[in-house]
Design a protein around this motif. Structure first.
Motif, PDB file in Angstrom:
ATOM      1  N   ARG A  38      93.307  78.189 115.808  1.00 19.62           N
ATOM      2  CA  ARG A  38      93.901  78.757 114.591  1.00 19.62           C
ATOM      3  C   ARG A  38      94.077  80.266 114.733  1.00 19.62           C
ATOM      4  N   ALA A  39      93.074  80.931 115.292  1.00 18.52           N
ATOM      5  CA  ALA A  39      93.186  82.378 115.488  1.00 18.52           C
ATOM      6  C   ALA A  39      94.378  82.714 116.375  1.00 18.52           C
ATOM      7  N   SER A  40      94.573  81.935 117.432  1.00 16.30           N
ATOM      8  CA  SER A  40      95.693  82.183 118.342  1.00 16.30           C
ATOM      9  C   SER A  40      97.023  81.890 117.663  1.00 16.30           C
ATOM     10  N   THR A  41      97.106  80.767 116.965  1.00 21.55           N
ATOM     11  CA  THR A  41      98.361  80.366 116.321  1.00 21.55           C
ATOM     12  C   THR A  41      98.767  81.349 115.228  1.00 21.55           C
ATOM     13  N   GLU A  42      97.809  81.790 114.435  1.00 18.97           N
ATOM     14  CA  GLU A  42      98.110  82.679 113.308  1.00 18.97           C
ATOM     15  C   GLU A  42      97.985  84.151 113.674  1.00 18.97           C
ATOM     16  N   ASP A  43      97.641  84.431 114.942  1.00 18.92           N
ATOM     17  CA  ASP A  43      97.509  85.804 115.427  1.00 18.92           C
ATOM     18  C   ASP A  43      96.551  86.604 114.540  1.00 18.92           C
ATOM     19  N   LYS A  44      95.366  86.044 114.334  1.00 16.53           N
ATOM     20  CA  LYS A  44      94.335  86.694 113.529  1.00 16.53           C
ATOM     21  C   LYS A  44      93.101  86.958 114.387  1.00 16.53           C
ATOM     22  N   PRO A  45      92.419  88.056 114.128  1.00 20.92           N
ATOM     23  CA  PRO A  45      91.136  88.248 114.806  1.00 20.92           C
ATOM     24  C   PRO A  45      90.084  87.293 114.247  1.00 20.92           C
ATOM     25  N   ILE A  46      89.066  87.052 115.052  1.00 13.96           N
ATOM     26  CA  ILE A  46      87.941  86.208 114.642  1.00 13.96           C
ATOM     27  C   ILE A  46      86.833  87.102 114.108  1.00 13.96           C
ATOM     28  N   ILE A  74      89.232  88.476 101.147  1.00 13.45           N
ATOM     29  CA  ILE A  74      89.699  89.332 102.246  1.00 13.45           C
ATOM     30  C   ILE A  74      89.378  88.681 103.586  1.00 13.45           C
ATOM     31  N   MET A  75      88.184  88.159 103.723  1.00 10.69           N
ATOM     32  CA  MET A  75      87.803  87.494 104.967  1.00 10.69           C
ATOM     33  C   MET A  75      88.731  86.332 105.282  1.00 10.69           C
ATOM     34  N   ASN A  76      89.004  85.516 104.284  1.00  7.74           N
ATOM     35  CA  ASN A  76      89.836  84.331 104.493  1.00  7.74           C
ATOM     36  C   ASN A  76      91.283  84.682 104.791  1.00  7.74           C
ATOM     37  N   ASP A  77      91.782  85.729 104.146  1.00  9.34           N
ATOM     38  CA  ASP A  77      93.193  86.096 104.323  1.00  9.34           C
ATOM     39  C   ASP A  77      93.454  86.730 105.685  1.00  9.34           C
ATOM     40  N   ARG A  78      92.508  87.498 106.186  1.00  8.90           N
ATOM     41  CA  ARG A  78      92.812  88.351 107.338  1.00  8.90           C
ATOM     42  C   ARG A  78      92.096  87.963 108.624  1.00  8.90           C
ATOM     43  N   PHE A  79      91.170  87.015 108.531  1.00 12.03           N
ATOM     44  CA  PHE A  79      90.393  86.648 109.717  1.00 12.03           C
ATOM     45  C   PHE A  79      90.202  85.143 109.773  1.00 12.03           C
ATOM     46  N   VAL A  80      89.876  84.662 110.944  1.00  6.96           N
ATOM     47  CA  VAL A  80      89.325  83.319 111.099  1.00  6.96           C
ATOM     48  C   VAL A  80      87.810  83.506 111.198  1.00  6.96           C
ATOM     49  N   THR A 112      77.431  90.864 113.436  1.00  7.88           N
ATOM     50  CA  THR A 112      78.808  90.801 112.936  1.00  7.88           C
ATOM     51  C   THR A 112      79.724  91.339 114.031  1.00  7.88           C
ATOM     52  N   VAL A 113      80.562  90.465 114.589  1.00  2.00           N
ATOM     53  CA  VAL A 113      81.393  90.844 115.723  1.00  2.00           C
ATOM     54  C   VAL A 113      82.830  90.411 115.452  1.00  2.00           C
ATOM     55  N   PHE A 114      83.764  91.305 115.726  1.00  2.00           N
ATOM     56  CA  PHE A 114      85.180  90.999 115.577  1.00  2.00           C
ATOM     57  C   PHE A 114      85.773  90.768 116.965  1.00  2.00           C
ATOM     58  N   LEU A 115      86.473  89.643 117.129  1.00  2.00           N
ATOM     59  CA  LEU A 115      86.957  89.207 118.432  1.00  2.00           C
ATOM     60  C   LEU A 115      88.469  89.031 118.424  1.00  2.00           C
ATOM     61  N   THR A 116      89.063  89.208 119.588  1.00  2.00           N
ATOM     62  CA  THR A 116      90.449  88.776 119.767  1.00  2.00           C
ATOM     63  C   THR A 116      90.465  87.254 119.767  1.00  2.00           C
ATOM     64  N   PRO A 117      91.628  86.621 119.590  1.00  2.00           N
ATOM     65  CA  PRO A 117      91.665  85.154 119.570  1.00  2.00           C
ATOM     66  C   PRO A 117      91.123  84.500 120.835  1.00  2.00           C
ATOM     67  N   ASP A 118      91.124  85.214 121.976  1.00  2.64           N
ATOM     68  CA  ASP A 118      90.550  84.636 123.193  1.00  2.64           C
ATOM     69  C   ASP A 118      89.086  85.007 123.378  1.00  2.64           C
ATOM     70  N   GLY A 119      88.446  85.575 122.337  1.00  2.00           N
ATOM     71  CA  GLY A 119      87.003  85.758 122.344  1.00  2.00           C
ATOM     72  C   GLY A 119      86.493  87.094 122.814  1.00  2.00           C
ATOM     73  N   ARG A 120      87.365  88.075 123.038  1.00  2.00           N
ATOM     74  CA  ARG A 120      86.907  89.387 123.513  1.00  2.00           C
ATOM     75  C   ARG A 120      86.476  90.256 122.328  1.00  2.00           C
ATOM     76  N   PRO A 121      85.264  90.784 122.366  1.00  2.00           N
ATOM     77  CA  PRO A 121      84.771  91.595 121.241  1.00  2.00           C
ATOM     78  C   PRO A 121      85.364  93.002 121.274  1.00  2.00           C
ATOM     79  N   PHE A 122      85.825  93.494 120.110  1.00  2.00           N
ATOM     80  CA  PHE A 122      86.382  94.844 120.080  1.00  2.00           C
ATOM     81  C   PHE A 122      85.754  95.731 119.011  1.00  2.00           C
ATOM     82  N   PHE A 123      85.003  95.162 118.060  1.00  2.00           N
ATOM     83  CA  PHE A 123      84.260  95.961 117.083  1.00  2.00           C
ATOM     84  C   PHE A 123      83.059  95.129 116.660  1.00  2.00           C
TER      85      PHE A 123
END
Length: 672
Positions: A38-46, A74-80, A112-123
């Motif tokens: 879902r993160a990849s399809t919707e282009d959302k961070p995890i 906000i969490m639901n709208d902008r993240f998976v 609390t970790v924010f990831l790219t859709p392929d699982g890379r942590p960036f914040f």
């Protein structure tokens, strides 16, 4: 998901921690393909949130943010949004905790970790308050900033993710050290620990203060080596901890850690792994000194575990919460009036209580004058207080069963049972091991991580295999039932097959059959629980001593070589590894006893080993001519009774002294 229904996908989870979040308005996922796709399809961070059921600040962040409708929107709208129980998925916890520490310099839970859709942590961070306070940004502000960065600064975000993964992959790619594994490492570690020892209150460093049982076990080994002050540091720490509020003076067992340097006010959660390790530590200290108080603490811990943390079928639960009724420690603290009414003023003062309270207006029982004589009627007063506490709302229990933590508990129960002649502890250890090796196993024999209410979890990790192998080996050395040696060897062989890194040495945390993460972690540090690498090193070297199979030792020692240089720099992070190193570099005692294993004359010989602290000894026993035992344990090959009596053979690297039938002669050969 309908917010009004207050349920999400976590209602189908097995983890009590995930189930605690099943009715948040957040659209939580468990970690898995559905969330990642879902993160990849919707282009959302995890948005990855990791915690555990007994975690106080996890509960706080849930109440403040995850139950808040606007924050959830906000969490639901902008993240998976993905929720993970760190105890069920230690691989994810290890990877992303390394990322948190790399980005912030510290770590903890909730994570609390924010990831790219392929699982890379960036914040990343840990606990975030709902609004800015105490130098921490409010969680909504973090959500807005991360979302904006994802939309408007994508290249920088992706670059940051790559840098973090590159940084945290270094530990997993460390090669074996070519420097020698020698005693000077042990001496250096002892010297460093001496410098950080707290001479007043025991333990190491200041507040918050953790028990560090693995480090203290290493110091007991140092005492056997004659290193100065080793035993004093251990006994002073154990004495202070046993008198402190970190110990539950009414119900037994220890809380997680103390928030002060005096062991007084604990963080009130209780963990199976802490109590299992501390029970063994107090037992070992008793074996060294004969001090009955140490023995009593070990018994109190195990009685607590069997009373409050045991599944009806015998395995042990994971933890008990710090909170009850939404307040940390509420179940465990007392007003002055309550204590005086139930126990009397003399007992209240013995427990360090005062009319104004000794912590936030309430009283946490401890014994500040740790050498004070107990008042008359103390045991009856404790009974009344414990019964009164039982009428309060109890902290929740995380009733999932973990293979690795049960392995630690099985060892504690078996060792204590045999040393103290308490068969109920040995029976409890055997029952727990049978449960784990049946309920937490697939039909193909693959050990699993967890079990709860008839549902087993995913594939086991290196610590599950290593700790259960060690538990089965301890059961063999306790019962001499060859089933347990067969189990120990089978688990050890699977451990090597599934987890060993043939190129760089040591053991990966995940098996070769596990899902692919951004990296394959290799946990080296002994934190609250010994690392899979440390336990693998110890159990494989022990098996090599019993079997003569050098392939066990080569694989186990490779884990020590990977951690060697880290051990030298940070000994407090490698307590169990240092113990395994001591085993490897020491002359071992391999004891083979031949005779009727149920006969009194055989048991007297065996008890000479059981009753002593001999961390570098292994023990095997069988009836004469037992071919199955000899095949599984070559140390027993060629052993015969002596003049018709049970006999003990003490060997080093399979070179043996003359057999003896007298327990005193055996004690002399053991160096006791």
């Amino acid at each position: 998901m309908s917010e009004s229904s207050r349920s999400n996908r976590l209602v189908n989870a097995t983890s009590p921690y995930l189930l605690q979040h099943a009715h948040n308005p957040v659209d939580w996922y468990e970690w898995g393909p559905e969330a990642l796709e879902r993160a990849s399809t919707e282009d959302k961070p995890i948005l990855l949130s990791i915690g555990y059921a007994a975690c106080h600040w996890c509960h706080v962040m849930e109440r403040e943010s995850f139950e808040d409708e606007e924050t959830a929107r906000i969490m639901n709208d902008r993240f998976v949004c993905v929720k993970v129980d760190r105890e069920e998925r230690p691989d994810l916890d290890a990877v992303y905790m390394d990322a948190v520490q790399a980005m912030t310099g510290s770590g903890g839970w909730p994570m609390t970790v924010f990831l790219t859709p392929d699982g890379r942590p960036f914040f990343a961070g840990t606990y975030f308050p709902p609004q800015d306070r105490h130098g921490l940004p409010g969680f909504r502000r973090v959500l807005e900033a991360v979302s904006q960065g994802w939309r408007e600064q994508r290249e920088q975000v992706l670059t940051q993710g790559k840098r973090v993964v590159d940084a945290i992959s270094r530990t997993s790619s460390l090669p074996e050290s070519h420097e020698p594994l020698a005693e000077d490492l042990l001496r250096s570690a002892h010297s460093q620990l001496s410098k950080t020892f707290d001479p007043e209150w025991g333990g190491f460093g200041g507040a918050p203060k953790f028990p560090q049982p693995m480090t203290l076990e290493f110091l007991l080994r140092c005492h056997l080596r004659g290193y100065p002050d080793s035993l004093r540091m251990v006994l002073h720490t154990l004495d202070r901890m046993a008198a402190g509020g970190i110990r539950d003076h009414l119900g037994g067992g220890f809380h997680r850690y103390s928030v002060d340097a005096r062991w007084h006010v604990p963080h009130f959660e209780k963990m199976l792994y802490d109590n299992a390790q501390l029970a063994r530590l107090y037992l070992h200290a008793w074996q060294v000194t004969g001090e009955e108080g140490l023995r009593g603490v070990a018994v109190d811990i195990l009685d607590y575990l069997l009373r409050e943390m045991r599944h009806p079928e015998g395995a042990l639960f994971s933890s008990q919460d710090a909170d009850s009724e939404g307040v940390e420690g509420k179940s465990y603290v007392w007003t002055w009036e309550e204590l005086v009414e139930l126990a009397g003023e003399e007992v209240a003062r013995f427990f360090g209580a005062s009319p104004d309270g000794n912590w936030e207006g309430t009283n946490v029982p401890w014994v500040p004058e740790h050498s004070a004589s107990p008042p008359a009627g103390l045991e009856e007063a404790r009974r009344k207080l414990f019964e009164a506490r039982g009428r309060r709302e109890r902290p929740a229990t995380d009733d999932k069963i973990l293979a690795s933590w049960n392995g630690l508990a099985i060892q504690a129960l078996a060792e204590t049972g045999r040393a103290l002649g308490k068969s109920r502890y040995v029976d409890a250890a055997t029952t727990a091991a049978r449960f784990v090796l049946s309920a937490l196993r697939r039909e193909d024999g693959r050990l699993l991580r967890s079990w709860r209410e008839g549902r087993a979890g995913g594939p086991g990790y290196v610590d599950d295999y290593a700790m259960m192998a060690a538990a089965c080996l301890t059961l063999y050395e306790t019962t001499f039932d060859v089933r347990w040696m067969a189990e120990a060897r089978g688990l050890a062989e699977d451990l090597i097959r599934l987890f060993h890194d043939p190129d760089r040495g040591g053991f990966f945390q995940t098996g070769e059959d596990a899902e692919t993460l951004v990296l394959r972690p290799k946990e080296l540090f002994d934190n609250a629980v010994p690392s899979g690498n440390s336990v693998a090193a110890e159990v494989l070297v022990r098996l090599a001593h019993l079997t003569g199979d050098e392939s066990y030792e080569r694989a186990g020692v490779s884990a020590l070589r990977v951690a060697r240089n880290l051990m030298e720099r940070a000994p407090t992070m490698f307590g169990h590894a240092l113990g395994a190193l001591d085993l490897y570099v020491s002359p071992s005692k391999e004891v083979a006893v031949v005779g009727d294993v149920d006969a009194e004359e055989t048991l007297r010989l065996v008890y000479e080993v059981w009753s002593r602290y001999l961390p570098n000894a292994v023990l095997a026993a069988s009836r004469p001519g037992d071919k199955e035992a000899t095949q599984l344990v070559p140390l027993l090959a060629g052993r015969e009774p002596l003049n018709g009596k049970s006999a003990a053979y003490v060997c080093e690297r399979f070179t043996c002294r003359l057999p003896v039938s007298d327990p005193e002669a055996l004690a002399a050969q053991l160096g006791a």
